[in-house]
Design an enzyme around this catalytic site. Structure first.
Site, PDB file in Angstrom:
ATOM      1  CG  ASP A  14      11.183  31.751  64.645  1.00 30.73           C
ATOM      2  OD1 ASP A  14      10.762  32.802  65.154  1.00 30.73           O
ATOM      3  OD2 ASP A  14      11.628  31.694  63.496  1.00 30.73           O
TER       4      ASP A  14
ATOM      5  CD  GLU B 289      12.253  27.533  62.293  1.00 33.51           C
ATOM      6  OE1 GLU B 289      12.884  28.425  62.887  1.00 33.51           O
ATOM      7  OE2 GLU B 289      12.325  27.369  61.061  1.00 33.51           O
TER       8      GLU B 289
ATOM      9  CG  HIS C 236      16.965  39.527  61.249  1.00 32.27           C
ATOM     10  ND1 HIS C 236      17.363  38.205  61.192  1.00 32.27           N
ATOM     11  CD2 HIS C 236      17.546  40.144  60.186  1.00 32.27           C
ATOM     12  CE1 HIS C 236      18.134  38.032  60.128  1.00 32.27           C
ATOM     13  NE2 HIS C 236      18.258  39.190  59.508  1.00 32.27           N
TER      14      HIS C 236
ATOM     15  CB  CYS D 199      21.368  26.323  64.424  1.00 33.18           C
ATOM     16  SG  CYS D 199      19.676  26.382  63.802  1.00 33.18           S
TER      17      CYS D 199
END
Length: 756
Positions: free
Chosen positions: A629, A605, A363, A676
């Site tokens: 992911d 995902e 992240h 995305c």
């Protein structure tokens, strides 16, 4: 055995000088294995030899001077085979190397084990004895286990010494980099600013000083401050605990007042160590002595000694940290970079990020890309306490970090920065144009966001909306869940950023590497645990408030789309749709008006979901592929773990096959699909996705213009020819090399490496 192993490895971490640490290890191994000789060699890749660094049994004058080539001798054989070599009579072995200066004529039996860290041979540890014969299985097991544990300790010590050598101009050594994983493209030059949650003796990296008087004053002031703190604590504890229990503070006071402790620390300072290092050496030495005592009472005092030492250390370091000023060109260095750290630092000063933990899709790396800040993640050997204030260069393309770089390296990277600025100016010329390929195929480029700063980045750049609005970011930088009104104001601003263009807001997606400080989730396997839709379905009150805020913000705008993360089953979608319908109904009742229903999408995902595209296409309006992911779960790789960061790769043939399958299924069921994940913002990823048939891409704002330029200079036919080339390739590196070759031929190499 475990106790002996721990003592030996602790010795490497305890000793401030690597050569002394290795000498102590050689002595301890010789004693523990009851053999006649133990030697340690370190590998030099540049000169392709193993250098004798320590020995208890070979000639002392050979240490530091005898080098054995990678392709010669039994030591070289251990390094080549990368496994233990056990020989009954070494002198009769064809690889035996006669080296007169080491004086090993009397030794016959030989056992060597490679010291390996992250698949790289760092050296060789060997034992020898006079009597011919094989070492037994337990001895082999001991040496192999020790070598495996020494790997990480030696890697960190070598990294520390490389930094120290670079700091000393008298040594005139060329700058060496530490290697991590590129987290965000770009080059940054600035000063390291260290943030770490808690200072401990294990985190203290030995550091020299020339100002003896100042360091002694620092130590004495820290002791005095600790005594004052203990007096306050003792007073509080006496009121709530029996006197015999609170008497531990009397013991602490006695230890601090003990002249011998202070004298030992001051002796170390006089020998050239700073106050923190001197305290570390003394405390760890005392603890080591006590741990070997037979008296159980004395052994138990180790905890008290460590505790009091830790308190003094905290006061030594705290005063030093409090004096720090923020550099104008700040490179944030931390064990794990968090969103709150980034929020606390002034954006205008932050030029780079370096993190011990994390990988290219943790992240923190995603946030760095969103902010346009070069980042390197997973630099495991980073000696944090020895870096603050040092001149630093971050190469976010290659994953290299230089501390105290020399003039040549600095000049090279300054030149690369100039070329990057020229590249940025070049792509600005197409800011107002529509996205399309060289052969005129129209494409959709949207941004991934969650930061207010993103809207400033894309001001004046033509984009097709927001493909992924990460609602968790505003949640992560607060001290409690934001209210419906607070969320409403945030979402209103996002919807207004692109009037009449779709804005896909993902419902709260926390867990994994995105914790909320006020809602802690502790799990053994967080990425396989309670995250995304799983958490919000278990807490419908959180989801309902969020959806209400989204629906309210959409009134009069009509461009909201809601995206559901971490979907695994049809049942989860059914329950999510029910809650969204409930929030919609309640809001219509309260406001006494009919509110527009937004389009609902599902993130693809979790691998199981891609095999349910047919079923889900009847329930939702669109799909969005989360490549971050999806890659993680397909490859069974924790994308936040630097030890397996090299296995996390979008271009793994299995991942590419899955992405190809998704677009095929979506076309079959006539349902829109976008991508995305971060892959869409990478030149190679963009090229491959285009070839597969994807036409809707969402990426961080910093990459949008570069992506538009690449697509404008690439035809569908060229992209499809690359896809045909890689169809039979078995490794990600082969795929990457083919794509890089094509980008080079198209004059687009400046988008994949530093420079224009």
């Amino acid at each position: 055995m475990l106790t002996i192993l721990k003592r030996i490895v602790d010795e490497v971490n305890r000793q401030p000088v690597l050569e002394k640490a290795l000498a102590k290890v050689a002595q301890m191994v010789k004693e523990s294995m009851q053999t006649e000789c133990c030697s340690i060699y370190l590998s030099d890749d540049e000169n392709r030899h193993h250098l004798l660094m320590a020995s208890d049994g070979l000639a002392l004058n050979a240490i530091g001077s005898v080098a054995i080539r990678f392709d010669e001798g039994l030591v070289g054989l251990v390094g080549e085979k990368e496994e233990p070599v056990n020989i009954a009579n070494a002198r009769s072995h064809p690889r035996f190397l006669v080296t007169p200066q080491v004086h090993e004529d009397a030794y016959n039996a030989f056992l060597g084990a490679p010291i390996i860290h992250q698949r790289k041979v760092l050296g060789v540890i060997s034992v020898q004895q006079f009597k011919a014969g094989l070492f037994d299985e337990s001895e082999v097991a001991f040496l192999v286990t020790l070598a495996a544990q020494l790997g990480a300790a030696i890697a960190q010590a070598e990294a520390r010494e490389a930094i120290d050598r670079a700091e000393n101009p008298a040594l005139k050594t060329r700058s060496k980099s530490l290697k991590g994983v590129g987290g965000a493209n770009g080059v940054a030059i600035g000063s390291a600013f260290i943030i770490q949650p808690q200072v401990s003796f294990t985190s203290i990296v030995p550091k020299r000083t020339h100002n003896i008087a100042r360091e002694i004053i620092r130590f004495k002031q820290a002791v005095k401050k600790t005594q004052q703190e203990l007096k306050v604590l003792s007073g509080k504890m006496t009121q709530i605990l029996p006197s015999d229990t609170s008497a531990i503070f009397d013991v602490y006071h006695h230890m601090l007042n003990d002249d011998s402790l202070g004298e030992k620390v001051q002796e170390q300072i006089h020998s050239g160590w700073n106050a923190a290092t001197a305290l570390k050496i003394v405390i760890e030495s005392i603890c080591s002595e006590f741990e070997q005592m037979e008296d159980s009472y004395i052994r138990e005092r180790v905890t008290d000694i460590r505790d009091i030492g830790q308190r003094v250390l905290g006061n030594i370091v705290a005063k030093e940290l409090a004096r720090r000023a923020l550099p104008d060109e700040l490179i944030l260095v931390a064990e794990e970079v968090t969103a709150s750290m980034l929020a606390e630092l002034p954006r205008e000063k932050l030029v780079g990020i370096c993190s011990i933990k994390g990988s290219n899709n943790s992240h923190a790396a995603i946030l760095a890309r969103a902010l346009g800040i070069p980042a390197v993640m997973g630099v495991e050997e980073l000696p944090l306490n020895n870096l603050d204030g040092r001149k630093t260069i971050i190469d976010g393309y290659s994953g290299h970090v230089f501390f105290n770089p020399d003039a040549v390296v600095t000049r090279e990277y300054r030149s690369l920065q100039v070329q990057e600025q020229a590249l940025d100016s070049m792509v600005q010329t197409i800011a107002s144009e529509d996205a399309c390929t060289a052969d005129g195929v129209p494409l959709s480029l949207s941004i991934n966001t969650g930061l207010a700063a993103d809207f400033e980045v894309v001001r004046g750049i033509k984009a097709d909306g927001i493909g992924l609005y990460r609602t968790e970011i505003p949640f992560m930088v607060r001290s409690c869940f934001p209210s419906e009104q607070e969320q409403f104001l945030l979402y209103e601003r996002a919807l207004d950023a692109y009037p009449n263009k779709p804005i896909s807001m993902r419902t709260l997606d926390v867990g994994g590497d995105k914790p909320l400080p006020y809602f802690p989730i502790t799990e053994d396997n967080p990425f396989l645990g309670w995250r995304g839709i799983r958490m919000t379905l278990d807490h419908p009150e959180i989801l309902l408030v969020q959806v209400r805020a989204m629906l309210r913000a959409n009134i009069g705008r009509g461009n909201l789309q809601i995206l559901l993360p971490m979907i695994t089953s049809v049942a989860e979608v059914e329950e999510s749709l029910r809650l969204i319908e409930q929030a919609h109904y309640e809001l219509c009742e309260e406001m006494e008006m009919q509110i527009e229903r937004p389009k609902i999408g599902v993130m693809l995902e979790v691998p199981a979901t891609i095999y349910q595209i047919g079923l889900l296409s009847k329930m939702v309006d669109f799909f969005s592929v989360g490549s971050n992911d999806l890659t993680q779960y397909l490859l069974a790789v924790d994308r936040n773990n630097p030890r397996v960061a090299n296995l996390y790769d979008y271009y793994h043939p299995g991942v590419l096959e899955a992405l190809h399958y998704i677009i095929h299924r979506c076309h079959k069921h006539s349902i829109p699909v976008s991508i995305c994940g971060e892959m869409a913002g990478e030149p190679i990823g963009l090229l491959l996705l285009l070839a597969m048939g994807y036409r809707h891409f969402s990426m961080n704002a910093q990459n949008l213009l570069k992506a538009k330029w690449i697509l404008k200079h690439l035809s569908i036919t060229q992209a499809e020819s690359l896809l045909a080339q890689i169809s039979d390739m078995s490794s990600p590196q082969q795929v990457r090399n083919s794509a890089i070759k094509m980008l080079d031929e198209l004059g687009l190499s400046g988008f994949i490496r530093a420079g224009k």
